[in-house]
Design a protein around this motif. Structure first.
Motif, PDB file in Angstrom:
ATOM      1  N   GLU A   8     109.511   7.083  74.519  1.00 33.73           N
ATOM      2  CA  GLU A   8     109.239   5.962  75.353  1.00 33.73           C
ATOM      3  C   GLU A   8     109.948   5.896  76.632  1.00 33.73           C
ATOM      4  O   GLU A   8     109.445   5.885  77.865  1.00 33.73           O
ATOM      5  N   GLU A   9     111.272   6.147  76.479  1.00 35.80           N
ATOM      6  CA  GLU A   9     112.288   6.203  77.580  1.00 35.80           C
ATOM      7  C   GLU A   9     111.857   7.263  78.788  1.00 35.80           C
ATOM      8  O   GLU A   9     111.905   6.879  79.837  1.00 35.80           O
ATOM      9  N   TYR A  10     111.557   8.305  78.399  1.00 36.33           N
ATOM     10  CA  TYR A  10     111.329   9.562  79.191  1.00 36.33           C
ATOM     11  C   TYR A  10     110.022   9.408  79.754  1.00 36.33           C
ATOM     12  O   TYR A  10     109.851   9.751  80.749  1.00 36.33           O
ATOM     13  N   ARG A  11     109.177   8.747  79.031  1.00 34.69           N
ATOM     14  CA  ARG A  11     107.676   8.557  79.821  1.00 34.69           C
ATOM     15  C   ARG A  11     107.763   7.979  80.688  1.00 34.69           C
ATOM     16  O   ARG A  11     107.257   8.211  81.852  1.00 34.69           O
ATOM     17  N   GLU A  12     108.610   6.674  80.802  1.00 33.95           N
ATOM     18  CA  GLU A  12     108.971   5.911  81.965  1.00 33.95           C
ATOM     19  C   GLU A  12     109.640   6.559  82.979  1.00 33.95           C
ATOM     20  O   GLU A  12     109.313   6.376  84.308  1.00 33.95           O
ATOM     21  N   ALA A  13     110.630   7.114  82.685  1.00 35.47           N
ATOM     22  CA  ALA A  13     111.633   7.695  83.671  1.00 35.47           C
ATOM     23  C   ALA A  13     111.207   8.923  84.371  1.00 35.47           C
ATOM     24  O   ALA A  13     111.610   9.165  85.405  1.00 35.47           O
ATOM     25  N   GLN A  14     110.309   9.730  83.701  1.00 38.45           N
ATOM     26  CA  GLN A  14     109.806  10.940  84.210  1.00 38.45           C
ATOM     27  C   GLN A  14     108.056  10.856  84.156  1.00 38.45           C
ATOM     28  O   GLN A  14     107.389  11.475  83.287  1.00 38.45           O
ATOM     29  N   PRO A  15     107.490  10.164  85.150  1.00 37.45           N
ATOM     30  CA  PRO A  15     106.157   9.867  84.947  1.00 37.45           C
ATOM     31  C   PRO A  15     105.178  11.230  84.808  1.00 37.45           C
ATOM     32  O   PRO A  15     103.985  10.880  84.200  1.00 37.45           O
ATOM     33  N   GLU A  16     105.814  12.234  85.167  1.00 39.16           N
ATOM     34  CA  GLU A  16     105.097  13.444  84.971  1.00 39.16           C
ATOM     35  C   GLU A  16     104.805  13.701  83.271  1.00 39.16           C
ATOM     36  O   GLU A  16     103.633  14.476  83.166  1.00 39.16           O
ATOM     37  N   PHE A  17     105.438  13.001  82.943  1.00 40.51           N
ATOM     38  CA  PHE A  17     105.200  13.289  81.276  1.00 40.51           C
ATOM     39  C   PHE A  17     105.119  11.956  80.702  1.00 40.51           C
ATOM     40  O   PHE A  17     105.049  11.682  79.419  1.00 40.51           O
TER      41      PHE A  17
END
Lengths: 264, 120
Positions: free
Chosen positions: A166-175
């Motif tokens: 969840e953290e990375y989906r937000e921080a790196q919107p390409e993912f």
């Protein structure tokens, strides 16, 4: 013995020094051969592991990083076993310093299976006397069906995976569409994971997920059997090794996965 | 794969390679066996192989190897980086974020960073 069979490599001198140290003490035999250890191992291995075919050439030892540790080397170990020195062979801690990498088989003109001899020598140690770290990791892995040697349970794993995703989906919107599924029925790939990432460095989970996402792989972890490490194998505990392997394989089968991707 | 990621001209293989290569000593349970001095001594050959290449990084594809070679790099003073294969693949694709660079040395910490604003 020195020089003639040494391989040319960066560590030539080092190996020679080590061999020089270890050839000082002659081996004395009791005179009566009472061996059973090597014979038992021969019965267990295909073609007897070729254990009686040694030409004593030393190719195994000259290319073995464990040569010289504990005054032992692969050829010496095999010769001592062949000479019936069961007590020495089954008590030397050297068997825990051989990584069973199998290079000795690769270079052996007779393809002698010394690593399996080492494995059975490990097995001859009473279980509780085997190295504590390996023993503890195996026992920990047996405690729950995740098979994590670091003791991470199903809920621990699920929490970390979901939290980090969840953290990375937000921080790196390409993912934002990236997934890291657990128990996804019918996924093509069953992926396992060393416990070290979820337990101690969860950010290191990401590169693998990103690669799988980028190539469009249909994959899943298993709530059971996700842990990739198997210290029971290193402990030479066949039953526990089998249990851990079977737990992971059963989960992959139950989910209908086609490919088991072992990342370890 | 490594060649395609780092560029052919940046790949230096160690000698000997492939099936003639030497085990680093991280496997077989060695890392957990408690015989640390023996394990590092075992790894001397691997460290010499790596240092002989003069490469800045060694790529490891497995955890045991990564942990052992990383320790060899410190222990024998080579101080080359030891990276997971997945890290350099993502670095080459431009999708390696600032918090996924634990094992990159300073020379690559700030290269081609994906979403640098998310650095923790």
């Amino acid at each position: 013995m020195q020089g003639v069979f040494e391989e040319k490599g960066p560590s030539n001198r080092y190996v020679a020094e080590k061999e020089g140290q270890m050839t000082q003490e002659p081996i004395r035999l009791s005179g009566k051969k009472t061996s059973t250890f090597i014979d038992k191992v021969k019965e267990l291995l295909p073609d007897g592991g070729n254990l009686n075919l040694c030409l004593t050439c030393g190719a195994c030892s000259s290319g073995c990083p464990a040569t010289g540790l504990e005054g032992m080397d692969p050829r010496k170990f095999l010769r001592m076993a062949a000479l019936g020195m069961d007590e020495e062979v089954t008590s030397t801690p050297w068997v825990w310093m051989c990584s069973m990498c199998q290079r000795c088989i690769y270079v052996c003109p007779m393809k002698i299976d010394i690593p399996r001899l080492v494995y059975f020598a490990r097995q001859s140690w009473p279980r509780e006397t085997r190295p504590k770290g390996i023993l503890g990791s195996c026992d920990m892995a047996l405690k729950n069906d995740t098979c994590s040697a670091m003791g991470a349970g199903e809920e621990d794993f699920q929490f970390v995976v979901e939290d980090v995703l969840e953290e990375y989906r937000e921080a790196q919107p390409e993912f934002a569409e990236m997934e890291a599924p657990i128990d996804k029925q019918g996924a093509e790939f069953f992926v396992n994971q060393n416990s070290r990432e979820p337990v101690t460095e969860p950010d290191e989970l990401l590169p693998l997920w990103k690669i799988l996402h980028t190539v469009g792989a249909d994959w899943t972890y298993g709530s059971k059997g996700w842990a990739a490490e198997n210290y029971c194998m290193f402990l030479a505990d066949d039953e526990s090794w089998k249990h851990i392997t079977q737990t992971a394989v059963k989960q992959a089968d139950d989910l209908g996965c086609k490919v088991f991707l072992n990342t370890e | 794969m490594v060649k395609s990621v780092v560029g052919e001209e940046n790949f230096i293989d160690m000698v000997p390679n492939r099936s003639n290569n030497y085990c680093c000593g991280g496997g077989g349970g060695f890392l957990q066996s408690g015989y640390k001095d023996a394990r590092l001594e075992y790894g001397r050959i691997k460290d010499e192989q790596i240092q002989a290449t003069r490469a800045d990084y060694c790529v490891a594809a497995c955890h045991n190897c990564h942990a052992q070679i990383h320790e060899l790099s410190e222990h024998f003073g080579g101080h080359y980086g030891v990276v997971h294969l997945w890290s350099i693949i993502c670095l080459s694709l431009g999708i390696l974020g600032p918090n996924e660079r634990t094992y990159l040395n300073d020379d690559l910490k700030t290269v081609n960073v994906f979403h640098p604003e998310t650095e923790m």
